[in-house]
Design a protein around this motif. Structure first.
Motif, PDB file in Angstrom:
ATOM      1  N   THR A 231       5.648 -36.306   5.552  1.00 20.96           N
ATOM      2  CA  THR A 231       6.850 -35.655   6.074  1.00 20.96           C
ATOM      3  C   THR A 231       7.319 -34.626   5.065  1.00 20.96           C
ATOM      4  N   TYR A 433      18.363 -43.916  13.282  1.00 22.94           N
ATOM      5  CA  TYR A 433      17.137 -43.249  13.707  1.00 22.94           C
ATOM      6  C   TYR A 433      16.152 -44.132  14.473  1.00 22.94           C
ATOM      7  N   ILE A 451      14.132 -33.798  11.657  1.00 20.74           N
ATOM      8  CA  ILE A 451      15.557 -34.026  11.448  1.00 20.74           C
ATOM      9  C   ILE A 451      16.114 -32.714  10.914  1.00 20.74           C
ATOM     10  N   LEU A 474      11.052 -43.346   6.410  1.00 23.07           N
ATOM     11  CA  LEU A 474      10.959 -42.084   7.135  1.00 23.07           C
ATOM     12  C   LEU A 474       9.530 -41.755   7.566  1.00 23.07           C
ATOM     13  N   ALA A 484      12.228 -33.215   7.510  1.00 22.09           N
ATOM     14  CA  ALA A 484      13.574 -33.785   7.385  1.00 22.09           C
ATOM     15  C   ALA A 484      14.380 -32.913   6.436  1.00 22.09           C
TER      16      ALA A 484
END
Length: 525
Positions: A231, A433, A451, A474, A484
Motif C-alpha cells: 500500500t 474500515y 483512502i 491496512l 492511503a
C-alpha cells in the motif's frame, strides 16, 4: 327511488369492491424471519381505474417494507435498504424511499429534507406546498421546478411524503413540462395501490473476497507501480492552495520520519489557480499528485455553483485545469466533488431538492470536458464520506454514483473524530474500515480503492495505538486499498496532525518502516 336506479347503484358498488380486490388482493410472498429479504420478480396484475382495465406490474419490496403497482412500460431498480426507482426514459423518474424516523419527528424530517425548496437554492421555484390526508395517511405534497440543465432533463417535480407509523414513505417524481400532468396522474394511481409491509432491512453483505490487485499506470515520464501486497502512503501536508509550496514544510517532515511520501494531495475550487511550475516540481521529484476539485467558491455560503457548472458557466476554468494536468503527461488523480453525501458540501443533493442526478450530471460534464481536452492521464476518483450526513436514505452515497464508465478508482474517507465535540465518538481503525471495505467491495468489486484522506484525533483515546493498528492491518486485511493518505493538519478542535504528541509521531514513524509500505512506487521512465 325508482328500482332501476337501485340496481345501477348496486352494480357500481360491486365494481368498486371488485376493483379494490384486484388492486390490493394480488398474491404476495413474504420471507420468514431469519431468511434473507427477497424482492419478488415483477408480477403483472390487472388494475381497474375508473372502469378501465390495464396491465400493471407489482413491486413488493421486502427490504424497505411496501408493495405497489406501476405501469407495465416502466423499468424498476431496487437498491436494497436504500431506494426503489421506477422510470421510463424521457417521461418520468419516480424514487421511492421508506425512511424510519427514529428520534426525529415526521415534520422535522420532511421540512429539513426539503429546505432547498423553501430557500430556492439552485434555481428551485416552489409551486405548491400543502398538508393533506391521503387514504388515511397524514401527508405532505410539494410541487417545484428548476431550470432545465440539458436536453431531456426532467425538471418538473411532485413529491408526496406519507406518514405510516414511525416511517415516512417519500414518492419523489420528476418529469418534463409536457408530460408532467400525465406523469403526476400516474403517480396518484400508483399511490392508490401502495401498501406498507413489515420491513426486513437490507440483507447482510458477504465477507470481503480476497483481492490480489497490482497497480501499474504508465505516464509519459513516470510509471506508478504498487505491487499486490503493498500500500502506497500519501499525505496532505499544510501548504498554500494553488501555489502549494508543498516542499517548504514537507521535506523537514520527511527527514524527521525518514520516509518519502510519493503521493501528495491538494484542493481546488473555482477561485484556485495552479502554479504550473509547482505542479511540475512535484513530478520532477518522482511524486504523483491528487487534486480534489470542489465545485464552489471558497467561503461562499449556500453556494450552488454545481448548477452553473452543468450549464457551462465554468468551462473555461475546468478546461484550464484539464490542460494543465494534461501537460504533466503523468498520472493525475482527480476526485471531483468529494464527500457529496455530507450537507457541509454545497454540491450535496440537500441543496438541489434531494435530486442526486444533478451531481451525476455535473460529474459527467467534468469527465467529458477533460476527455475533450485530451487529458487521458487524469484518473477520476469517486469519494463519498463513510457516514452520510444527514443519514437519511435520500442522501445515501449509492444514489450519487455516476457509473463504472466514468469512475476509475473508489475513494474511502473515514476519520476517528475522537471526543473533542459532544457528538463525536472514538472509533478505532478497524471499526471504521472493516464494514466500509466490505460494503465497497460488494458494490465496486472491479475498482481499486484508496483512502483519500483520514486521520485520528488525539482526544478521547490512545492515538498511538490507533496508528499502530492501522499499520498492522491496512495492507494485510484490506489489500484492495492501494493508497492511503494521512490528513496532517489541525482541523478546529480535531488534532489530526502527526505530531499531536511525541507517542503518535513515534508510532507513525515506526509503522512506515514496515516493508508493506516502504518501497519505491514512482519510477522515471
Amino acid at each position: 327511488m325508482p328500482k332501476r336506479w337501485t340496481w345501477v347503484i348496486l352494480v357500481v358498488i360491486f365494481l368498486l369492491v371488485l376493483g379494490a380486490g384486484l388492486v390490493f388482493g394480488a398474491k404476495r410472498q413474504y420471507t420468514q424471519p431469519g431468511q434473507p429479504a427477497t424482492l419478488m420478480p415483477d408480477a403483472t396484475v390487472n388494475i381497474i381505474f375508473g372502469g378501465n382495465a390495464e396491465n400493471w406490474k407489482e413491486c413488493q419490496n421486502n427490504y424497505d417494507g411496501f408493495s405497489l403497482s406501476y405501469p407495465n412500460d416502466w423499468q424498476q431498480q431496487v437498491i436494497p435498504g436504500v431506494a426503489t426507482i421506477l422510470a421510463k426514459d424521457g417521461y418520468v423518474k419516480l424514487t421511492i424511499i421508506a425512511q424510519p424516523l427514529g428520534k426525529v419527528s415526521a415534520e422535522e424530517y420532511v421540512l429539513y429534507s426539503n429546505r432547498s425548496l423553501q430557500e430556492g437554492w439552485g434555481g428551485i421555484k416552489l409551486q405548491a406546498q400543502k398538508k393533506l390526508n391521503w387514504r388515511g395517511y397524514s401527508a405532505w405534497q410539494f410541487d417545484w421546478t428548476r431550470p432545465q440543465l440539458a436536453p431531456g432533463d426532467l425538471n418538473y417535480y411532485r413529491e408526496y411524503d406519507l406518514v405510516a407509523g414511525k416511517t415516512v414513505y417519500t414518492f419523489m417524481l420528476k418529469s418534463n413540462q409536457t408530460n408532467f400532468p400525465a406523469a403526476t396522474n400516474d403517480l396518484s394511481r400508483i399511490i392508490l395501490t401502495f401498501k406498507p409491509l413489515p420491513a426486513r432491512g437490507a440483507p447482510a453483505l458477504p465477507p470481503a473476497p480476497p483481492v490480489q490487485r497490482e497497480v501499474n499506470i504508465a505516464g509519459q515520464h513516470h510509471r506508478l507501480n504498487i505491487p499486490a501486497d503493498k500500500t502506497l502512503w500519501g499525505i496532505l501536508n499544510p501548504h498554500k492552495l494553488g501555489q502549494m509550496q508543498y516542499f517548504d514544510k514537507l521535506l523537514p517532515l520527511e527527514k524527521q520520519l525518514d520516509f518519502k511520501f510519493q503521493f501528495l494531495i491538494t484542493y481546488a475550487a473555482f477561485d484556485t489557480r495552479f502554479n504550473q511550475a509547482e505542479l511540475q516540481k512535484i513530478y520532477n521529484d518522482n511524486r504523483i499528485l491528487m487534486v480534489a476539485l470542489q465545485p464552489w467558491w471558497y467561503g461562499k455560503k449556500n453556494d450552488t455553483s454545481l448548477i452553473g457548472l452543468i450549464q457551462g458557466q465554468y468551462d473555461a476554468i475546468l478546461r484550464e485545469w484539464a490542460r494543465q494536468f494534461k501537460s504533466l503527461g503523468d498520472p493525475v488523480f482527480v476526485r471531483f466533488g468529494n464527500e457529496m453525501n455530507g450537507d457541509w458540501s454545497t454540491w450535496s443533493a440537500w441543496y438541489t431538492g434531494k435530486d442526486t442526478d444533478i451531481y451525476k450530471m455535473a460529474w459527467e460534464h467534468v469527465y467529458n470536458l477533460f476527455k475533450a481536452e485530451g487529458a487521458e492521464n487524469v484518473i477520476f476518483v469517486f469519494n463519498p464520506h463513510d457516514r452520510s450526513f444527514p443519514s437519511f436514505k435520500w442522501n445515501n452515497y449509492l444514489l450519487y454514483y455516476p457509473g463504472d464508465k466514468t469512475v476509475d478508482w473508489i475513494g474511502l474517507t473515514g476519520y476517528n473524530n475522537g471526543t473533542s465535540h459532544t457528538a463525536d465518538v472514538w472509533r478505532d481503525f478497524d471499526t471504521i474500515y472493516d464494514p466500509l471495505y466490505r460494503e465497497y467491495l460488494h458494490y465496486f468489486p472491479d475498482k481499486p480503492f484508496m483512502i483519500t484522506e483520514f486521520a485520528s484525533n488525539e482526544e478521547g483515546g490512545d492515538k498511538a495505538a490507533w496508528i499502530r493498528q492501522c499499520f498492522r492491518h491496512l495492507a494485510t486485511r484490506y489489500p484492495n486499498i492501494k493508497i492511503a493518505v494521512w490528513f496532517n493538519q489541525v482541523d478546529g478542535k480535531w488534532l489530526y496532525n502527526l505530531d499531536s504528541s511525541p507517542r503518535s509521531l513515534a508510532a507513525f514513524k515506526e509503522g512506515l518502516q514496515d516493508p508493506h509500505y516502504r518501497f519505491q512506487a514512482v519510477y522515471p521512465r
